[in-house]
Design an enzyme around this catalytic site. Structure first.
Site, PDB file in Angstrom:
ATOM      1  N   ASP A  18       2.172  -9.632   8.683  1.00 27.81           N
ATOM      2  CA  ASP A  18       0.713  -9.771   8.659  1.00 27.81           C
ATOM      3  C   ASP A  18       0.396 -11.265   8.545  1.00 27.81           C
ATOM      4  O   ASP A  18       0.101 -11.771   7.462  1.00 27.81           O
ATOM      5  CB  ASP A  18       0.135  -8.984   7.486  1.00 27.81           C
ATOM      6  CG  ASP A  18       0.460  -7.503   7.622  1.00 27.81           C
ATOM      7  OD1 ASP A  18      -0.200  -6.830   8.424  1.00 27.81           O
ATOM      8  OD2 ASP A  18       1.403  -7.031   6.962  1.00 27.81           O
ATOM      9  N   GLN A  68      -2.961 -12.580   7.239  1.00 31.50           N
ATOM     10  CA  GLN A  68      -3.066 -12.250   5.810  1.00 31.50           C
ATOM     11  C   GLN A  68      -2.280 -13.269   4.987  1.00 31.50           C
ATOM     12  O   GLN A  68      -2.736 -13.740   3.941  1.00 31.50           O
ATOM     13  CB  GLN A  68      -2.522 -10.838   5.581  1.00 31.50           C
ATOM     14  CG  GLN A  68      -2.365 -10.464   4.128  1.00 31.50           C
ATOM     15  CD  GLN A  68      -1.962  -9.014   3.971  1.00 31.50           C
ATOM     16  OE1 GLN A  68      -2.769  -8.124   4.173  1.00 31.50           O
ATOM     17  NE2 GLN A  68      -0.709  -8.766   3.623  1.00 31.50           N
ATOM     18  N   LEU A  79       6.705   3.258   1.590  1.00 33.93           N
ATOM     19  CA  LEU A  79       7.623   2.125   1.716  1.00 33.93           C
ATOM     20  C   LEU A  79       8.677   2.363   2.794  1.00 33.93           C
ATOM     21  O   LEU A  79       9.166   3.469   2.988  1.00 33.93           O
ATOM     22  CB  LEU A  79       8.299   1.874   0.367  1.00 33.93           C
ATOM     23  CG  LEU A  79       7.333   1.581  -0.790  1.00 33.93           C
ATOM     24  CD1 LEU A  79       8.120   1.346  -2.077  1.00 33.93           C
ATOM     25  CD2 LEU A  79       6.418   0.404  -0.487  1.00 33.93           C
ATOM     26  N   HIS A  80       9.003   1.261   3.478  1.00 32.42           N
ATOM     27  CA  HIS A  80      10.079   1.271   4.475  1.00 32.42           C
ATOM     28  C   HIS A  80      10.956   0.053   4.243  1.00 32.42           C
ATOM     29  O   HIS A  80      10.714  -0.731   3.303  1.00 32.42           O
ATOM     30  CB  HIS A  80       9.502   1.333   5.896  1.00 32.42           C
ATOM     31  CG  HIS A  80       8.454   0.292   6.177  1.00 32.42           C
ATOM     32  ND1 HIS A  80       8.710  -1.058   6.152  1.00 32.42           N
ATOM     33  CD2 HIS A  80       7.135   0.409   6.481  1.00 32.42           C
ATOM     34  CE1 HIS A  80       7.612  -1.734   6.447  1.00 32.42           C
ATOM     35  NE2 HIS A  80       6.627  -0.867   6.639  1.00 32.42           N
ATOM     36  N   GLN A 106     -10.476  -2.983   1.795  1.00 31.11           N
ATOM     37  CA  GLN A 106     -10.014  -3.665   3.008  1.00 31.11           C
ATOM     38  C   GLN A 106     -10.053  -2.773   4.251  1.00 31.11           C
ATOM     39  O   GLN A 106      -9.661  -3.201   5.327  1.00 31.11           O
ATOM     40  CB  GLN A 106      -8.618  -4.255   2.800  1.00 31.11           C
ATOM     41  CG  GLN A 106      -7.497  -3.244   2.699  1.00 31.11           C
ATOM     42  CD  GLN A 106      -6.204  -3.906   2.284  1.00 31.11           C
ATOM     43  OE1 GLN A 106      -6.039  -4.338   1.145  1.00 31.11           O
ATOM     44  NE2 GLN A 106      -5.250  -4.001   3.216  1.00 31.11           N
ATOM     45  N   HIS A 166       9.296  -3.348   3.478  1.00 31.69           N
ATOM     46  CA  HIS A 166       8.856  -3.548   2.091  1.00 31.69           C
ATOM     47  C   HIS A 166      10.058  -3.854   1.188  1.00 31.69           C
ATOM     48  O   HIS A 166       9.993  -4.734   0.331  1.00 31.69           O
ATOM     49  CB  HIS A 166       8.172  -2.286   1.553  1.00 31.69           C
ATOM     50  CG  HIS A 166       6.913  -1.896   2.280  1.00 31.69           C
ATOM     51  ND1 HIS A 166       6.813  -0.753   3.030  1.00 31.69           N
ATOM     52  CD2 HIS A 166       5.706  -2.490   2.356  1.00 31.69           C
ATOM     53  CE1 HIS A 166       5.589  -0.650   3.530  1.00 31.69           C
ATOM     54  NE2 HIS A 166       4.893  -1.695   3.147  1.00 31.69           N
ATOM     55  N   MET A 189       0.841  -1.206   0.000  1.00 27.41           N
ATOM     56  CA  MET A 189       0.000   0.000   0.000  1.00 27.41           C
ATOM     57  C   MET A 189       0.875   1.255   0.000  1.00 27.41           C
ATOM     58  O   MET A 189       0.390   2.355   0.261  1.00 27.41           O
ATOM     59  CB  MET A 189      -0.933  -0.014   1.206  1.00 27.41           C
ATOM     60  CG  MET A 189      -1.917  -1.177   1.155  1.00 27.41           C
ATOM     61  SD  MET A 189      -3.402  -0.931   2.120  1.00 27.41           S
ATOM     62  CE  MET A 189      -2.728  -0.788   3.765  1.00 27.41           C
ATOM     63  N   VAL A 246      10.919  -7.251   9.455  1.00 29.57           N
ATOM     64  CA  VAL A 246      12.023  -6.311   9.654  1.00 29.57           C
ATOM     65  C   VAL A 246      11.635  -5.374  10.800  1.00 29.57           C
ATOM     66  O   VAL A 246      10.506  -4.851  10.829  1.00 29.57           O
ATOM     67  CB  VAL A 246      12.324  -5.514   8.365  1.00 29.57           C
ATOM     68  CG1 VAL A 246      13.398  -4.467   8.606  1.00 29.57           C
ATOM     69  CG2 VAL A 246      12.748  -6.468   7.252  1.00 29.57           C
ATOM     70  N   GLN A 266       5.703 -11.841   6.813  1.00 29.02           N
ATOM     71  CA  GLN A 266       5.228 -12.571   8.000  1.00 29.02           C
ATOM     72  C   GLN A 266       4.555 -11.625   8.984  1.00 29.02           C
ATOM     73  O   GLN A 266       3.752 -12.017   9.812  1.00 29.02           O
ATOM     74  CB  GLN A 266       6.423 -13.267   8.681  1.00 29.02           C
ATOM     75  CG  GLN A 266       6.066 -14.000   9.949  1.00 29.02           C
ATOM     76  CD  GLN A 266       7.278 -14.340  10.772  1.00 29.02           C
ATOM     77  OE1 GLN A 266       8.329 -14.682  10.223  1.00 29.02           O
ATOM     78  NE2 GLN A 266       7.175 -14.242  12.090  1.00 29.02           N
TER      79      GLN A 266
END
Ligand code: AMP
Length: 293
Positions: free
Chosen positions: A157, A160, A38-39, A66, A42, A35, A183, A155
């Site tokens: 989420d 999900q 970014l960090h 969602q 991602h 979404m 991370v 992992q």
């Protein structure tokens, strides 16, 4: 030699044509749906995709389906220009950034997939009714737009991941699903786009979520008390440490997310701890696997 350039496309048809072209050249395509905002979490997924595939597509789409009523859809951070720069630097090949109307041409976006309630109605699904139908629908649509060989999810989420990997195997989608590790910041807090909602005081409290999980994991591994008691104590500890609410803290089976109440049903290979707790309006998710598989 010039650095490989990042293509940025907003239309499904363009993306499909590009991927078709790559596949005709015999190239393998990896995909990371996000979404945006970014960090490093991602980007670690992008790196994993690059290890598994010749070309990597990242999507950025804040999916209205969602988000529930009163959730943060409107204020979710949208930082496309900065995201593009990070992806270019990372050597990503294509950014697919569709508009809401490109993804959902009819005005009223509807979920097209209903996730089985045994998986979707607990934990995050109980807190956010309809959330996983929205996630499954958008990921199915993104898979059809990108047609990847490999897809990477975090992992972070956990539920999900379970929903999507079961969707892919259940529908015989020829996509290799990869689960990438969480991370974290140096103090243990799992990176999340929503961490920026935290006040300075909340940010100081936040790392206690993972610390508490680690302590609980050790207690469970050494069977230092009944499972329900240890879970209850951890919940109390989080509240004492300053969390405003613990939505759930549970020991579950990895495959089906059934709760484990007895040590006879618990093995480190099969167990995972799931937690969601609130600091003010911000919900933080985390989880702990004894053995990653
Ligand atoms: P989001 O943009 O929040 O929808 O996340 C996109 C993908 O990045 C999902 O597969 C997430 O699980 C994953 N992700 C988010 N945060 C992290 C993190 N801290 N470490 C690894 N993966 C993450």
């Amino acid at each position: 030699m010039s650095a490989p350039s990042l293509k940025v496309w907003h239309q499904i048809k363009q993306t499909q044509a590009q991927v078709r072209d790559w596949k005709q050249q015999g190239l393998k395509v990896g995909f990371v749906p996000t979404m945006g905002n970014l960090h490093a979490g991602h980007l670690s997924l992008v790196e994993q995709a690059q290890q598994q595939a010749d070309k990597v597509v990242v999507s950025i789409f804040v999916n209205p389906l969602q988000f529930g009523v009163g959730e943060d859809f409107e204020r979710y951070p949208r930082t496309l220009v900065a995201d593009e720069a990070l992806l270019a630097q990372q050597g990503c090949d294509l950014l697919f950034a569709p508009s809401v109307s490109e993804m959902y041409p009819s005005k009223q976006a509807q979920p097209m997939i209903q996730v089985p309630s045994s998986l979707a109605d607990k934990f995050e699904g109980q807190q956010r009714p309809g959330h996983f139908d929205g996630v499954a629908t958008v990921v199915a649509k993104l898979f059809n737009a990108v047609q990847p060989d490999v897809a990477v999810f975090g992992q972070k989420d956990y539920q999900q991941w379970c929903v999507l990997s079961q969707m892919v195997s259940g529908l015989n989608w020829p996509i290799t699903m990869i689960k990438a590790p969480i991370v974290r910041d140096s103090d243990g807090l799992a990176l999340s786009s929503r961490n920026q909602y935290l006040t300075a005081t909340q940010r100081r409290i936040a790392p206690n979520l993972f610390r508490t999980l680690q302590d609980l994991a050790q207690d469970l591994a050494e069977q230092r008390g009944q499972i329900q008691h240890l879970l209850h104590d951890s919940e109390q500890k989080l509240l004492q440490l300053g969390f405003d609410q613990v939505d759930y803290i549970e020991l579950v089976d990895k495959a089906c997310l059934e709760t484990i109440k007895d040590y006879r049903d618990f093995s480190p290979e099969q167990g995972v701890l799931l937690v969601a707790a609130r600091l003010g309006m911000t919900r933080l998710l985390d989880n702990y696997e004894w053995i990653t598989n």
